[in-house]
Design an enzyme around this catalytic site. Structure first.
Site, PDB file in Angstrom:
ATOM      1  N   HIS A 189      -9.838   2.393  -5.553  1.00 53.76           N
ATOM      2  CA  HIS A 189      -8.909   2.122  -4.463  1.00 53.76           C
ATOM      3  C   HIS A 189      -7.466   2.366  -4.917  1.00 53.76           C
ATOM      4  O   HIS A 189      -6.693   3.033  -4.236  1.00 53.76           O
ATOM      5  CB  HIS A 189      -9.083   0.684  -3.974  1.00 53.76           C
ATOM      6  CG  HIS A 189      -8.198   0.337  -2.820  1.00 53.76           C
ATOM      7  ND1 HIS A 189      -8.514   0.673  -1.527  1.00 53.76           N
ATOM      8  CD2 HIS A 189      -6.984  -0.257  -2.764  1.00 53.76           C
ATOM      9  CE1 HIS A 189      -7.538   0.289  -0.724  1.00 53.76           C
ATOM     10  NE2 HIS A 189      -6.595  -0.291  -1.450  1.00 53.76           N
ATOM     11  N   CYS A 206       5.481  -1.157   3.477  1.00 54.77           N
ATOM     12  CA  CYS A 206       5.399  -1.540   4.884  1.00 54.77           C
ATOM     13  C   CYS A 206       3.997  -1.336   5.441  1.00 54.77           C
ATOM     14  O   CYS A 206       3.653  -1.873   6.481  1.00 54.77           O
ATOM     15  CB  CYS A 206       6.441  -0.807   5.722  1.00 54.77           C
ATOM     16  SG  CYS A 206       6.391   0.960   5.544  1.00 54.77           S
TER      17      CYS A 206
END
Lengths: 274, 431
Positions: free
Chosen positions: B101, B52
């Site tokens: 990342h 989300c």
């Protein structure tokens, strides 16, 4: 130095090490001191038991009659009871109060060390271990209640002050401490009552009377009274939390007074021989 | 030849929730999307991460510029958006940056609530989906598994996961200082508001046993209670329900305090002074600050909670610095492996290794055989050369044949391991 004294001193050192480990465990997030603390106390307990065992064997009666023996025995029971509690539920912060208590008591025992004393024949009976064992077990449980209450007040203050958790973030919850206080109160009172009843019976068999105005006996009744009132308050009026913790500490202060004051001043039957 | 890892995506910082919603992949969509991703030319391996708070596409292929152009188009195309509309919210990381990342995401250093543990589970799930769809290969396999172990290291070595960051977690942390366990406790939400609902939700997620919802309008209470899985209680009968609440969350402010010392004192007496933890999230405040003076009441308003969070942040800064160091070291290790995955150096290393073996054995044999005439010596030497070349022939041609296709890393890795060539063989510890 006798092997008994050597054992006692080793126990003193182990309790000191446990104190350091417990404080470290609170101050820094590390598993090692946290796991080390009960182990150090456990080894200390074994060595300490050996010291008292040797002393008893040497004296020919349970070594719980002189002042240094009493201090030492109390520390032994306190550590033992704490380890039982710790085994059921690890409470490192409680260890940080109990360990220095045990350290202080054994250190004091070492300081006033007088060696084994002969027992007056009138006291040489099976009632000795029963009476002293029960009463001291009660005292040790109250010492644990005192430790829990002390932590309660610290934790409660911290929460009321509304600053961040800071260094003390690993203290047990108020609920845990309050529950422990209650359990200790019930058990301590049962043991102390049995200890006093056994003392009364023993007094009757030894001197033919139930009651003596021995200061120790009077103080014990006072202590008992305070704890009974506290338990009543908890059960009926729903006392808890800070008030209960404060009373527990007060009760323990009187208990210490009866234990130390009476012996230091060497008053009465209990003073001359515990 | 070149080889590249490229990551394109958006997260809670780069895109508002409205955009994230549009780009998110639902569970059923992931498989087909992965297949479409793999159909793109130049994509050898690919994985999609969709939670989300983030949507990211990681791909491995021959040409970094090509991948950097392909992936945004793919992402836009999947959700019927124009590339330009999406471009403003996207970030692109290539190579080392992409690996870093991913490692930071797995270690929850890039999360909205830093240290929250769910992200690792989601990552594992979605990597498994990519593996099941046949989209991930040698490189992403290692890259993701490495990211999982980095996350574990960060968690166990820094304790970052335990630190409460959001107000809600701070509240839970404080509640743990008061209550032994939360499962047998009841919370009460007074009034409604996003912050209050979020906190109530978090408390329930942390194990608080039940939730009561009180609101001036009962219909609203019913709505909120239904959404959170709580029980609506009437506003007028608050004095009856208040003693049941161990935790009180004040969420709505009005002209007057919702709760004052008198009502609290009555509730405390009713519950025999069992402690009450009161959280006031409203500005201006919903609960009379005077209730903190009552024995057994612990009142924290939003400023107090911020203070608690700031306190955690101090401890967290050190943990975060340590976590970044761990990530950096692991990126280095991974990159060392990744850059060793090249056909030409592998072939060179392979030849060198066998040549060294050949010379070593030749010398030994010749010296053991004593006097030989030059012809015999030559014959033996020729034998050794031919043998090495014949042994090398198939591996080398296979490596060359798979150069620049998806199987390449697999063969390189295999060759490096079978012949113990350099970096690839040195760490096998993953999983």
């Amino acid at each position: 130095m006798s092997s008994e004294l050597a054992c006692l001193r080793l126990a003193v050192l182990l309790y000191l090490a446990a104190t350091v480990a417990a404080l470290l465990a609170i101050a820094v997030r590390r598993e090692t001191p946290r796991a080390l603390m009960p182990r150090l106390l456990g080894v200390g307990l074994v060595v300490h038991t050996a010291a008292l065992g040797l002393r008893s064997a040497h004296a020919g009666h349970p070594a719980v009659t002189t002042f240094d023996e009493a201090l030492s025995f109390l520390a032994l029971l306190l550590v033992a009871i704490f380890l039982v509690v710790q085994f059921r539920r690890p409470l490192v912060a409680l260890g940080a109060v109990v360990s220095p208590l045990a350290f202080g008591l054994t250190l004091a025992a070492d300081a006033v060390y007088a060696g084994a004393q002969p027992l007056p024949p009138v006291l040489d009976s099976l009632w000795l271990p029963v009476h002293v064992g029960l009463a001291f077990l009660g005292d040790a449980v109250f010492a644990l209640a005192f430790s829990a209450s002390l932590l309660y007040l610290v934790q409660e203050r911290r929460l009321k002050a509304r600053r961040g958790p800071g260094l003390l973030r690993h203290l047990p919850s108020l609920e845990t401490l309050d529950r422990l206080n209650y359990a200790c109160l019930v058990w301590g009172l049962i043991l102390l009552t049995l200890g006093m009843v056994s003392g009364i019976i023993w007094a009757h068999t030894a001197w033919g009377r139930f009651w003596s105005s021995d200061p120790k006996v009077l103080f014990s009744f006072l202590t008992w009274g305070i704890y009974v009132v506290l338990l009543q308050g908890r059960m009926i009026a729903g006392w808890r939390g800070r008030w209960a913790a404060t009373l527990t500490i007060a009760g323990f202060a009187v208990l210490v007074l009866s234990l130390v004051g009476v012996n230091v001043l060497a008053l009465g039957n209990h003073g001359k021989a515990f | 030849m070149e080889r590249a890892i490229v990551l394109v995506g958006l997260n809670h910082r780069s895109a508002p929730v409205a955009v994230r919603e549009q780009v998110a992949f639902q569970n059923g969509q992931l498989g087909p999307a992965l297949r479409r991703l793999m159909d793109l030319e130049g994509v050898h391996e690919g994985t999609i991460v969709s939670t989300c708070n983030r949507v990211e596409v990681i791909a491995c292929g021959a040409d970094p510029t090509r991948l950097s152009a392909l992936l945004p188009r793919f992402l836009a195309g999947e959700h019927d958006l124009t590339e330009t509309a999406l471009a403003a919210h996207l970030y692109t990381h290539a190579d080392r940056e992409a690996v870093r990342h991913l490692f930071r995401v797995a270690a929850s250093l890039d999360s909205m609530v830093v240290g929250e543990p769910q992200i690792l589970g989601q990552l594992k799930e979605q990597y498994a989906a990519a593996a099941a769809a046949g989209a991930s290969g040698q490189v992403l396999h290692r890259c993701f598994h490495k990211s999982f172990s980095v996350a574990k290291r960060v968690r166990s070595e820094t304790g970052i996961a335990e630190k409460a960051v959001s107000v809600a977690s701070a509240a839970v942390e404080l509640a743990r200082g008061i209550f032994d366990r939360l499962t047998d406790k009841s919370a009460m939400l007074l009034g409604a508001g996003a912050m209050g609902e979020l906190t109530a939700r978090h408390l329930l997620a942390q194990g608080v046993g039940s939730l009561m919802v009180a609101n001036r309008t009962f219909e609203r209470a019913i709505d909120v209670a239904r959404a959170l899985g709580g029980m609506p209680v009437p506003w007028d009968g608050l004095s009856r329900t208040l003693p049941l609440a161990d935790l009180i969350i004040g969420a709505a402010s009005g002209d007057d305090f919702l709760l004052g010392p008198a009502a609290m004192e009555e509730a405390l007496r009713e519950r025999r002074r069992r402690p009450m933890f009161v959280i006031d999230l409203a500005v201006p405040r919903a609960i009379d600050p005077g209730v903190n003076a009552l024995d057994g009441v612990y009142l924290y308003d939003i400023d107090d909670l911020e203070g608690v969070i700031a306190d955690n942040r101090g401890a967290r800064a050190a943990a975060a610095a340590k976590a970044e160091t761990i990530v950096e070291a692991e990126v280095d290790a991974f990159w060392g492996w990744f850059t060793s995955l090249d056909v030409v150096p592998t072939i060179v290393a392979l030849r060198e290794k066998l040549e060294a073996l050949r010379q070593q054995e030749l010398e030994r044999t010749l010296s053991a055989m004593g006097d030989l005439d030059p012809k015999q010596r030559q014959a033996i030497e020729r034998l050794s050369v031919t043998l090495v070349n014949k042994i090398l022939h198939t591996p080398v041609t296979t490596l060359r044949r798979h150069q620049a296709d998806r199987a390449e890393p697999f063969y390189i890795e295999a060759a490096r391991r079978l012949f113990r060539l350099g970096v690839a063989a040195d760490d096998d510890e993953e999983e």
